[in-house]
Design a protein around this motif. Sequence first.
Motif, PDB file in Angstrom:
ATOM      1  N   TYR A  88     -15.593   8.031 -38.838  1.00 21.62           N
ATOM      2  CA  TYR A  88     -16.029   8.649 -37.592  1.00 21.62           C
ATOM      3  C   TYR A  88     -15.863   7.601 -36.491  1.00 21.62           C
ATOM      4  O   TYR A  88     -16.448   6.534 -36.577  1.00 21.62           O
ATOM      5  CB  TYR A  88     -17.490   9.060 -37.763  1.00 21.62           C
ATOM      6  N   ILE A  89     -15.057   7.882 -35.489  1.00 22.48           N
ATOM      7  CA  ILE A  89     -14.949   6.992 -34.350  1.00 22.48           C
ATOM      8  C   ILE A  89     -15.852   7.516 -33.241  1.00 22.48           C
ATOM      9  O   ILE A  89     -15.817   8.697 -32.891  1.00 22.48           O
ATOM     10  CB  ILE A  89     -13.499   6.822 -33.856  1.00 22.48           C
ATOM     11  N   ALA A  90     -16.699   6.635 -32.738  1.00 23.56           N
ATOM     12  CA  ALA A  90     -17.641   7.008 -31.682  1.00 23.56           C
ATOM     13  C   ALA A  90     -17.099   6.525 -30.341  1.00 23.56           C
ATOM     14  O   ALA A  90     -16.839   5.332 -30.158  1.00 23.56           O
ATOM     15  CB  ALA A  90     -19.012   6.396 -31.946  1.00 23.56           C
ATOM     16  N   MET A  91     -16.903   7.450 -29.408  1.00 18.68           N
ATOM     17  CA  MET A  91     -16.428   7.111 -28.068  1.00 18.68           C
ATOM     18  C   MET A  91     -17.587   7.242 -27.093  1.00 18.68           C
ATOM     19  O   MET A  91     -18.595   7.890 -27.379  1.00 18.68           O
ATOM     20  CB  MET A  91     -15.288   8.036 -27.661  1.00 18.68           C
ATOM     21  N   GLU A  92     -17.443   6.634 -25.937  1.00 25.35           N
ATOM     22  CA  GLU A  92     -18.534   6.653 -24.975  1.00 25.35           C
ATOM     23  C   GLU A  92     -18.769   8.029 -24.384  1.00 25.35           C
ATOM     24  O   GLU A  92     -19.892   8.494 -24.274  1.00 25.35           O
ATOM     25  CB  GLU A  92     -18.276   5.634 -23.855  1.00 25.35           C
ATOM     26  N   GLY A  93     -17.720   8.723 -23.992  1.00 23.88           N
ATOM     27  CA  GLY A  93     -17.904  10.006 -23.323  1.00 23.88           C
ATOM     28  C   GLY A  93     -18.482   9.802 -21.923  1.00 23.88           C
ATOM     29  O   GLY A  93     -18.572   8.676 -21.437  1.00 23.88           O
ATOM     30  N   PRO A  94     -18.914  10.868 -21.253  1.00 20.84           N
ATOM     31  CA  PRO A  94     -19.017  12.234 -21.766  1.00 20.84           C
ATOM     32  C   PRO A  94     -17.702  13.013 -21.727  1.00 20.84           C
ATOM     33  O   PRO A  94     -17.640  14.149 -22.192  1.00 20.84           O
ATOM     34  CB  PRO A  94     -20.045  12.868 -20.827  1.00 20.84           C
ATOM     35  N   GLN A  95     -16.649  12.427 -21.163  1.00 24.58           N
ATOM     36  CA  GLN A  95     -15.361  13.118 -21.128  1.00 24.58           C
ATOM     37  C   GLN A  95     -14.748  13.139 -22.536  1.00 24.58           C
ATOM     38  O   GLN A  95     -15.002  12.262 -23.359  1.00 24.58           O
ATOM     39  CB  GLN A  95     -14.397  12.411 -20.167  1.00 24.58           C
ATOM     40  N   PHE A  96     -13.949  14.148 -22.814  1.00 25.07           N
ATOM     41  CA  PHE A  96     -13.186  14.171 -24.047  1.00 25.07           C
ATOM     42  C   PHE A  96     -12.014  13.190 -23.950  1.00 25.07           C
ATOM     43  O   PHE A  96     -11.693  12.679 -22.873  1.00 25.07           O
ATOM     44  CB  PHE A  96     -12.677  15.588 -24.338  1.00 25.07           C
ATOM     45  N   SER A  97     -11.348  12.940 -25.060  1.00 26.07           N
ATOM     46  CA  SER A  97     -10.268  11.957 -25.120  1.00 26.07           C
ATOM     47  C   SER A  97      -9.058  12.356 -24.281  1.00 26.07           C
ATOM     48  O   SER A  97      -8.768  13.544 -24.105  1.00 26.07           O
ATOM     49  CB  SER A  97      -9.782  11.801 -26.566  1.00 26.07           C
ATOM     50  N   SER A  98      -8.326  11.329 -23.859  1.00 26.50           N
ATOM     51  CA  SER A  98      -6.983  11.584 -23.344  1.00 26.50           C
ATOM     52  C   SER A  98      -6.052  11.785 -24.539  1.00 26.50           C
ATOM     53  O   SER A  98      -6.377  11.420 -25.680  1.00 26.50           O
ATOM     54  CB  SER A  98      -6.490  10.400 -22.511  1.00 26.50           C
ATOM     55  N   LEU A  99      -4.889  12.364 -24.298  1.00 27.06           N
ATOM     56  CA  LEU A  99      -3.920  12.583 -25.376  1.00 27.06           C
ATOM     57  C   LEU A  99      -3.515  11.250 -26.004  1.00 27.06           C
ATOM     58  O   LEU A  99      -3.420  11.134 -27.233  1.00 27.06           O
ATOM     59  CB  LEU A  99      -2.692  13.321 -24.830  1.00 27.06           C
ATOM     60  N   ALA A 100      -3.315  10.225 -25.187  1.00 24.41           N
ATOM     61  CA  ALA A 100      -2.923   8.912 -25.709  1.00 24.41           C
ATOM     62  C   ALA A 100      -4.020   8.333 -26.600  1.00 24.41           C
ATOM     63  O   ALA A 100      -3.738   7.754 -27.659  1.00 24.41           O
ATOM     64  CB  ALA A 100      -2.620   7.961 -24.554  1.00 24.41           C
ATOM     65  N   GLU A 101      -5.275   8.480 -26.189  1.00 24.05           N
ATOM     66  CA  GLU A 101      -6.379   7.984 -27.010  1.00 24.05           C
ATOM     67  C   GLU A 101      -6.451   8.722 -28.337  1.00 24.05           C
ATOM     68  O   GLU A 101      -6.621   8.114 -29.403  1.00 24.05           O
ATOM     69  CB  GLU A 101      -7.701   8.141 -26.255  1.00 24.05           C
ATOM     70  N   SER A 102      -6.321  10.031 -28.283  1.00 21.17           N
ATOM     71  CA  SER A 102      -6.404  10.832 -29.495  1.00 21.17           C
ATOM     72  C   SER A 102      -5.314  10.424 -30.498  1.00 21.17           C
ATOM     73  O   SER A 102      -5.572  10.279 -31.697  1.00 21.17           O
ATOM     74  CB  SER A 102      -6.271  12.315 -29.126  1.00 21.17           C
ATOM     75  N   LYS A 103      -4.102  10.214 -29.999  1.00 20.04           N
ATOM     76  CA  LYS A 103      -3.013   9.772 -30.876  1.00 20.04           C
ATOM     77  C   LYS A 103      -3.272   8.372 -31.433  1.00 20.04           C
ATOM     78  O   LYS A 103      -2.961   8.084 -32.597  1.00 20.04           O
ATOM     79  CB  LYS A 103      -1.690   9.807 -30.107  1.00 20.04           C
ATOM     80  N   LEU A 104      -3.840   7.490 -30.607  1.00 23.07           N
ATOM     81  CA  LEU A 104      -4.153   6.135 -31.057  1.00 23.07           C
ATOM     82  C   LEU A 104      -5.173   6.154 -32.192  1.00 23.07           C
ATOM     83  O   LEU A 104      -5.008   5.473 -33.211  1.00 23.07           O
ATOM     84  CB  LEU A 104      -4.692   5.307 -29.887  1.00 23.07           C
ATOM     85  N   TYR A 105      -6.220   6.939 -32.032  1.00 24.75           N
ATOM     86  CA  TYR A 105      -7.258   6.993 -33.053  1.00 24.75           C
ATOM     87  C   TYR A 105      -6.708   7.551 -34.364  1.00 24.75           C
ATOM     88  O   TYR A 105      -7.138   7.153 -35.450  1.00 24.75           O
ATOM     89  CB  TYR A 105      -8.436   7.839 -32.567  1.00 24.75           C
ATOM     90  N   ARG A 106      -5.751   8.467 -34.279  1.00 26.78           N
ATOM     91  CA  ARG A 106      -5.109   8.966 -35.487  1.00 26.78           C
ATOM     92  C   ARG A 106      -4.320   7.857 -36.177  1.00 26.78           C
ATOM     93  O   ARG A 106      -4.354   7.728 -37.407  1.00 26.78           O
ATOM     94  CB  ARG A 106      -4.178  10.130 -35.148  1.00 26.78           C
ATOM     95  N   GLN A 107      -3.653   7.037 -35.387  1.00 28.44           N
ATOM     96  CA  GLN A 107      -2.904   5.916 -35.947  1.00 28.44           C
ATOM     97  C   GLN A 107      -3.825   4.907 -36.625  1.00 28.44           C
ATOM     98  O   GLN A 107      -3.440   4.250 -37.600  1.00 28.44           O
ATOM     99  CB  GLN A 107      -2.096   5.221 -34.843  1.00 28.44           C
ATOM    100  N   TRP A 108      -5.013   4.793 -36.121  1.00 29.14           N
ATOM    101  CA  TRP A 108      -5.989   3.887 -36.729  1.00 29.14           C
ATOM    102  C   TRP A 108      -6.534   4.420 -38.052  1.00 29.14           C
ATOM    103  O   TRP A 108      -7.241   3.702 -38.760  1.00 29.14           O
ATOM    104  CB  TRP A 108      -7.167   3.681 -35.782  1.00 29.14           C
ATOM    105  N   GLY A 109      -6.271   5.672 -38.363  1.00 27.91           N
ATOM    106  CA  GLY A 109      -6.758   6.263 -39.595  1.00 27.91           C
ATOM    107  C   GLY A 109      -8.122   6.915 -39.482  1.00 27.91           C
ATOM    108  O   GLY A 109      -8.757   7.210 -40.503  1.00 27.91           O
ATOM    109  N   CYS A 110      -8.572   7.158 -38.253  1.00 26.43           N
ATOM    110  CA  CYS A 110      -9.859   7.831 -38.067  1.00 26.43           C
ATOM    111  C   CYS A 110      -9.742   9.306 -38.457  1.00 26.43           C
ATOM    112  O   CYS A 110      -8.689   9.915 -38.303  1.00 26.43           O
ATOM    113  CB  CYS A 110     -10.311   7.712 -36.614  1.00 26.43           C
TER     114      CYS A 110
END
Length: 292
Positions: free
Chosen positions: A158-180
Amino acid sequence: MSKWTLGIIGGSGLYEIDGLEDRREETVETPWGAPSDALVHGRIGDVKLVFLPRHGRGHRLSPSEVPYQANIAALKMAGVTDVLAISACGSLQEAYAPGDFLAADQFIDRTFARAKTFFGEGMVAHVSMAHPVCSRFSAMAADVAEAVGARVHRGGTYIAMEGPQFSSLAESKLYRQWGCDVIGMTAMPEAKLAREAELPYAVLGMVTDYDCWREEEEAVTVTNVLEVMARNSALGRKAVVKLAENLSGTERTPSPDGIDTCLDYALITAEAARNPETIHKLRAIAGRALGG
């Protein structure tokens, strides 16, 4: 015989627990201020429960505004033995579909605007977070979620982000690369603070969406989250009731992971150098390790 007292932290969409007997509310104050809302006490069978809506009733508090220290301290002061957090989250992997549950066992903390420890100001402690959930309690939570009809994944990051906004597309792809596996906004620093308070902790992440990495689909919005959340929350409430029913009449033994006594190996400040004011404050969550 040691009894179970379950602390239930309700995330987005989970603001009540069904079937509580002897229900009462308690407004409390901790050395770290007031928690998100009044504590709701009750029991199911002979198992006591203490419920706390993380965002307050009516969802008044954003993830960054949640008083995480006060929430965990309030549960500890109420005599809670184990904490189950139930939280909405987004999926970062194809296998975790909206409506699924994840009993996460690892976290990556990307929050930055929150107090993350009870310690400091003349009293230092370093708890281990190598294995951040209680293996026994997490397995119990997964078992009851399955028993009430949820599709459950056991273990995941589980990756915890600060929010309250949802992720940008680049962030979402990065977290997938990290194996989250999933992304949320509230399990950190909650899990860290629970460990410092020697409270075995487990989290059931209720998947509501695919974040925004699936470019062929609409990016996550509050509207589509709420639709799935309503179904997930009903299962989450049933899981809590089932957990209490399963534990009723059973003896609680210490966590097999040593969480109940983890501060024995974490306090580093020499006794002569400890700030008396800080020690007085810390007795609310670490009285056992500090000697009362």
